[in-house]
Enzyme design. Structure first.
Site, PDB file in Angstrom:
ATOM      1  CG  ASP A 133      -2.120   0.598   0.947  1.00 25.38           C
ATOM      2  OD1 ASP A 133      -2.260   1.493   0.479  1.00 25.38           O
ATOM      3  OD2 ASP A 133      -3.260   0.786   1.847  1.00 25.38           O
TER       4      ASP A 133
ATOM      5  CD  GLU B   2      -0.033   4.548  -7.036  1.00 21.88           C
ATOM      6  OE1 GLU B   2      -0.435   3.771  -7.840  1.00 21.88           O
ATOM      7  OE2 GLU B   2       1.259   5.759  -7.416  1.00 21.88           O
ATOM      8  CD1 TRP B   3      -5.451   3.098  -2.891  1.00 19.04           C
ATOM      9  CD2 TRP B   3      -4.093   5.199  -2.486  1.00 19.04           C
ATOM     10  NE1 TRP B   3      -4.583   3.241  -1.669  1.00 19.04           N
ATOM     11  CE2 TRP B   3      -3.710   4.585  -1.478  1.00 19.04           C
ATOM     12  CE3 TRP B   3      -3.155   6.149  -2.292  1.00 19.04           C
ATOM     13  CZ2 TRP B   3      -3.290   4.583  -0.008  1.00 19.04           C
ATOM     14  CZ3 TRP B   3      -2.540   6.835  -1.257  1.00 19.04           C
ATOM     15  CH2 TRP B   3      -2.916   5.489   0.305  1.00 19.04           C
ATOM     16  N   GLY B   4      -2.935   4.358  -8.537  1.00 15.72           N
ATOM     17  CA  GLY B   4      -3.202   5.423  -9.145  1.00 15.72           C
ATOM     18  C   GLY B   4      -2.565   6.704  -9.539  1.00 15.72           C
ATOM     19  CG  ASP B   5      -2.705   9.115  -5.335  1.00 18.64           C
ATOM     20  OD1 ASP B   5      -3.424   8.762  -6.375  1.00 18.64           O
ATOM     21  OD2 ASP B   5      -2.634   9.350  -4.559  1.00 18.64           O
ATOM     22  CG  ASN B   6       3.000   8.196  -7.591  1.00 21.26           C
ATOM     23  OD1 ASN B   6       3.459   9.890  -7.714  1.00 21.26           O
ATOM     24  ND2 ASN B   6       1.968   8.399  -6.752  1.00 21.26           N
TER      25      ASN B   6
ATOM     26  CG  ASP C 244      -9.840   1.933  -1.059  1.00 17.68           C
ATOM     27  OD1 ASP C 244      -8.686   1.901  -0.878  1.00 17.68           O
ATOM     28  OD2 ASP C 244      -9.243   2.566   0.338  1.00 17.68           O
TER      29      ASP C 244
HETATM   30  C1  GLA Z   1      -5.924   1.795   1.890  1.00 18.82           C
HETATM   31  C2  GLA Z   1      -6.154   0.685   0.685  1.00 18.82           C
HETATM   32  C3  GLA Z   1      -7.480  -0.840   1.393  1.00 18.82           C
HETATM   33  C4  GLA Z   1      -6.744  -1.070   2.658  1.00 18.82           C
HETATM   34  C5  GLA Z   1      -6.655  -0.318   3.065  1.00 18.82           C
HETATM   35  C6  GLA Z   1      -6.398  -1.355   4.673  1.00 18.82           C
HETATM   36  O1  GLA Z   1      -7.329   1.944   1.357  1.00 18.82           O
HETATM   37  O2  GLA Z   1      -6.243   1.430  -0.418  1.00 18.82           O
HETATM   38  O3  GLA Z   1      -7.555  -1.602  -0.106  1.00 18.82           O
HETATM   39  O4  GLA Z   1      -5.893  -2.321   2.343  1.00 18.82           O
HETATM   40  O5  GLA Z   1      -6.240   0.538   2.974  1.00 18.82           O
HETATM   41  O6  GLA Z   1      -5.692   0.001   5.317  1.00 18.82           O
END
Ligand code: GLA
Length: 401
Positions: free
Chosen positions: A148, A181-185, A203
């Site tokens: 993460d 890393e959620w696509g941020d970079n 998420d």
């Molecule tokens: C981030 C991630 C989630 C999960 C939580 C856990 O938000 O994107 O998928 O792993 O952390 O804290």
């Protein structure tokens, strides 16, 4: 001569220490993750029960393999040597025993950590401990690491993920490396040789198309996630996938919406990671999740990510080229009423320019198979007619006659 040999040896060893493990995710990983339902409220018995359910409910047979513990599995502090330890109350037998249990069922075991100083839920992160943590995972026989991006301060994302990739490689046990890393970079630009999959958004949450704000960040419904990233399908392929997040199937949406969610994740070649409580899942939920004909579209060997063909009116039409010149086509009723589909194959020029594929429905007839209802629907010499309920899906596979 001796110098040359030494140099070759040095370069070979650097090389082996700076690559991800190949061959581990030639098709998108299939599994279960604890976060969407349980957050940090996880424990040993729960995980064992989930492993049992994989077998009992036919999920293992359908291809699901990884059981991944997300945030909250660790003790709040490292031990005096800096080693990560499992929370002794939640996991009294420790991680190796849990891995053994999961492996004894023919399944694989995954854990979560974070590139920052702490995980998102405040447990010890891997920053500065990457090699040590990788050795712990190897000693527990971990097969999958979700990594993460919380509390990373000014860290460079590519560098941080490369460090962990190299640490895993050095520890020697093959591990699927799941970048979060959620696509941020924009990991689709650099992560192909770093990890096996990368999250493309923040998420997910269990709704059709909502956004739920939490101050500095939001959670996203299924269609928000689908619509958030454009032009990244080219970079997905065997060993490196766009990850649209763990699924919310069985977590409160209507059964029709769950079917659409599942169909779309398969069309997008996303990892299919279940996020529901399998101990209490309804028959309908399991019917959706364990649908081998739908899963086969996700697991198709070509590994081509599907794309939106059209969204005229109330239908979305998505297309995915498959092996042997076959196609998966998904029609989604986006409206709040049932709709009649009347699709004339000859009037639509179905093709995928990125991959140089065309269906040529005028010259070539295809058999049509309804993948959710397990029925043959004739062939493309006639219009495809169907009633599709609100937010439901007709997902078909077309094979050359
Ligand atoms: C981030 C991630 C989630 C999960 C939580 C856990 O938000 O994107 O998928 O792993 O952390 O804290």
């Amino acid at each position: 001569m001796k110098k040359i040999v030494i140099l070759i040896l040095v370069f070979t060893s650097i090389n082996t220490f700076s690559q991800k493990f190949e061959g581990l995710a030639e098709t998108p990983p299939l599994g279960w993750n604890s976060w969407n339902t349980f957050a940090t409220d996880i424990n040993e018995q729960l995980v064992k029960d989930i492993a049992d359910k994989f077998v009992e409910l036919g999920l293992k047979e359908a291809g699901y393999e990884y059981i991944v513990l997300d945030d909250g599995w660790m003790a709040k502090e490292r031990d005096t040597h800096g080693n990560l330890i499992a929370d002794p109350i939640k996991f009294p037998s420790g991680m190796k025993a849990l891995a053994d249990y999961i492996h004894s069922k023919g399944l694989k075991f995954g854990l979560y950590n974070c590139a920052g100083s702490k995980t998102c839920a405040g447990y010890p992160g891997s920053r500065g401990f990457e090699y040590q943590d990788a050795r712990s995972y190897a000693s527990w026989d971990v097969d999958y690491l979700k990594y993460d991006w919380c509390n990373t301060d000014k860290l460079n994302a590519e560098g941080a993920y490369i460090t962990m990739r190299d640490a895993l490689k050095a520890a020697g046990r093959p591990v699927v490396f799941s970048i979060c890393e959620w696509g941020d970079n924009e990991p689709w630009k650099w992560a192909k040789d770093v990890g096996h999959a990368w999250r493309v958004t923040g998420d997910i949450i269990n709704c059709w198309d909502c956004e739920v704000g939490h101050g500095s960040w939001s959670s996203w419904g299924v269609w928000k996630i689908i619509n958030m990233r454009k032009d990244i399908r080219k970079v997905a392929g065997p060993g490196h996938w766009n990850d649209f997040d763990m699924m919310e199937v069985g977590n409160g949406m209507a059964d029709a919406e769950d079917r659409t969610h599942f169909a779309m994740w398969t069309m997008l070649t996303s990892p299919l990671i279940m996020g529901n409580d399998l101990r209490v899942a309804s028959k309908e939920t399991i019917k959706t999740l364990a649908n081998k004909e739908v899963i086969a579209v996700n697991q198709d060997k070509l590994g081509i990510q599907g794309f939106r063909f059209s969204n005229e009116g109330d239908f979305e039409i998505w297309i995915k080229p498959l092996e042997n010149d076959a196609w998966a086509i998904t029609f989604v009723n986006m409206s709040d009423k049932p709709l009649s589909l009347n699709f004339d194959w000859e009037k639509h020029d179905i093709g995928d320019d990125v991959n140089g594929k065309r269906m040529e429905a005028k010259q070539q007839k295809f058999k049509i198979r309804d993948l959710f209802n397990h029925k043959n629907l004739g062939d493309t010499s006639k219009n495809l007619m169907a009633e599709i309920q609100s937010h439901d899906v007709l997902m078909v596979k077309l094979e050359k006659k």
